[in-house]
Design an enzyme around this catalytic site. Structure first.
Site, PDB file in Angstrom:
ATOM      1  N   GLU A 168     -21.597 -64.796  38.639  1.00 38.06           N
ATOM      2  CA  GLU A 168     -20.726 -65.067  39.789  1.00 38.06           C
ATOM      3  C   GLU A 168     -20.556 -66.568  40.024  1.00 38.06           C
ATOM      4  O   GLU A 168     -19.456 -67.040  40.285  1.00 38.06           O
ATOM      5  CB  GLU A 168     -21.266 -64.369  41.034  1.00 38.06           C
ATOM      6  CG  GLU A 168     -21.196 -62.837  40.952  1.00 38.06           C
ATOM      7  CD  GLU A 168     -19.772 -62.309  40.764  1.00 38.06           C
ATOM      8  OE1 GLU A 168     -18.810 -63.004  41.127  1.00 38.06           O
ATOM      9  OE2 GLU A 168     -19.624 -61.201  40.230  1.00 38.06           O
ATOM     10  N   HIS A 264     -12.234 -56.771  33.194  1.00 40.40           N
ATOM     11  CA  HIS A 264     -13.612 -56.444  32.811  1.00 40.40           C
ATOM     12  C   HIS A 264     -13.658 -55.573  31.554  1.00 40.40           C
ATOM     13  O   HIS A 264     -14.723 -55.262  31.058  1.00 40.40           O
ATOM     14  CB  HIS A 264     -14.338 -55.702  33.936  1.00 40.40           C
ATOM     15  CG  HIS A 264     -14.437 -56.465  35.211  1.00 40.40           C
ATOM     16  ND1 HIS A 264     -13.463 -56.412  36.181  1.00 40.40           N
ATOM     17  CD2 HIS A 264     -15.388 -57.304  35.674  1.00 40.40           C
ATOM     18  CE1 HIS A 264     -13.816 -57.185  37.200  1.00 40.40           C
ATOM     19  NE2 HIS A 264     -14.980 -57.741  36.918  1.00 40.40           N
TER      20      HIS A 264
HETATM   21 ZN   LIG Z   1     -16.800 -61.595  37.198  1.00 46.49          ZN
END
Ligand SMILES: [Zn+2]
Ligand SMILES: [Zn+2]
Length: 341
Positions: A168, A264
């Site tokens: 993150e 993703h």
């Molecule tokens: Zn990410």
């Protein structure tokens, strides 16, 4: 126009996964709770254009400085200040884990890549824990880290996984290190995701002092209940559900590229290129492969594709180790493994 216009509100758990878990939920209340979280995530993503614009207002300090806040199970950010740099550990484990994880990530960037925090100028690392109730996610919102507790049934919490924290925070690094940031859609978005997985995994390996053979190359190991799966993604073998979870749809090469796929999903391709490069270069991922990938960030533009990243990493290998060096050849071969260039 702000130069960091392409920051993102980036969640570790893709909405797709939460929707699949909602479909498989054993009770209506669990299903509703998961779908509510998907909706909240979409709402937060919609706010992304706001966050980067106020970023310049966050004080740069030129040194490691972390603050941890407690949202007290509400959604207002940042919440109540509960720990600052050099203050005593909290009695709250999540607070200390968020603090320590931000510290390990800061130390990695500083010591290994000579980068002073997310923005290169000592940006204060702010984290908020106990976001909402039973919130099954963690995210970077363009300014700070935010962690839910997990519902304790599907997800066990996010602050205990150093690769999740580094993933993150690396979204923040990408926001600043790539000129203009990387647009969070299509191939540039999958690259953005992959860069976070790459440095998330390297920070974990660096923390555990694991070489490329010892590393598990998993993202998100330990955050979910065993009944859900073992990890979110595998860089060693993208799409191998035995290593990850039942909904893992990552391709490991361009033959499996999903047109219009989630960021993703297609990130499996550059993830596997990094893995192949690191294995070929041997030793520790942070010795050569990591610095080559990091230097490539400054050679990208907002809409860079996988092919652009292949060229950027080849060029950065040449800059660091010489034209036609063994390192440059290893990088080029790694991209061939995944069918890019
Ligand atoms: Zn990410
Ligand atoms: Zn809590």
């Amino acid at each position: 126009m702000d130069e960091h216009a392409h920051g993102c509100t980036c969640f570790i758990i893709p909405s797709k996964m939460l929707r699949q878990l909602a479909d498989e939920a054993t009770s209506a209340s669990e299903r509703h709770s998961l779908l509510d979280q998907v909706e909240l995530s979409a709402h937060l993503r919609g706010q992304r254009s706001v966050a980067p614009l106020v970023m310049g207002l966050v004080a740069a300090t030129g040194e490691k400085r972390r603050t941890v806040y407690d949202a007290q199970h509400k959604t207002a950010l940042p919440g109540k200040l509960v720990r600052g740099e050099d203050s005593k550990p909290s009695s709250d484990k999540a607070v200390n884990q968020a603090y320590d994880g931000a510290g390990a990530t800061y130390d990695f960037y500083r010591e290994v890549l000579k980068r002073n925090s997310v923005d290169g100028k000592g940006l204060r690392l702010d984290s908020t824990v106990h976001y909402q109730t039973n919130f099954n996610n963690a995210f970077w919102n363009g300014q700070q880290m935010v962690y839910g507790d997990g519902d304790g049934k599907l997800f066990l919490g996010f602050t205990g996984a150093i690769d999740v924290i580094a993933h993150e925070l690396t979204h923040g690094v990408t926001q600043y290190a790539v000129p203009g940031g990387l647009v969070y859609a299509d191939q540039s978005g999958a690259l953005n995701e992959s860069i976070s997985d790459v440095f998330g995994s390297i920070v974990k390996q660096w923390t555990l002092k694991q070489n490329v053979e010892q590393a598990d190359w998993l993202i998100g190991a330990g955050i979910m209940a065993p009944a859900v799966g073992k990890a979110l993604r595998s860089m060693a073998d993208p799409g191998n559900k035995e290593l990850t979870w039942s909904g893992d749809d990552q391709p490991k090469n361009m033959a499996g590229y999903v047109q219009g796929g989630d960021v993703h999903t297609n990130s499996g391709i550059p993830n596997h290129a990094f893995y192949a490069a690191a294995i070929a270069l041997k030793g520790n991922a942070w010795d050569k492969a990591g610095p080559i990938w990091y230097k490539a960030l400054s050679l990208l533009t907002s809409n860079s594709t996988f092919a652009d990243m292949a060229k950027a990493t080849s060029d950065s290998a040449a800059l660091l180790y010489g034209v036609n060096s063994a390192e440059q050849h290893a990088i080029q071969a790694a991209w061939k493994v995944v069918g890019v260039a």
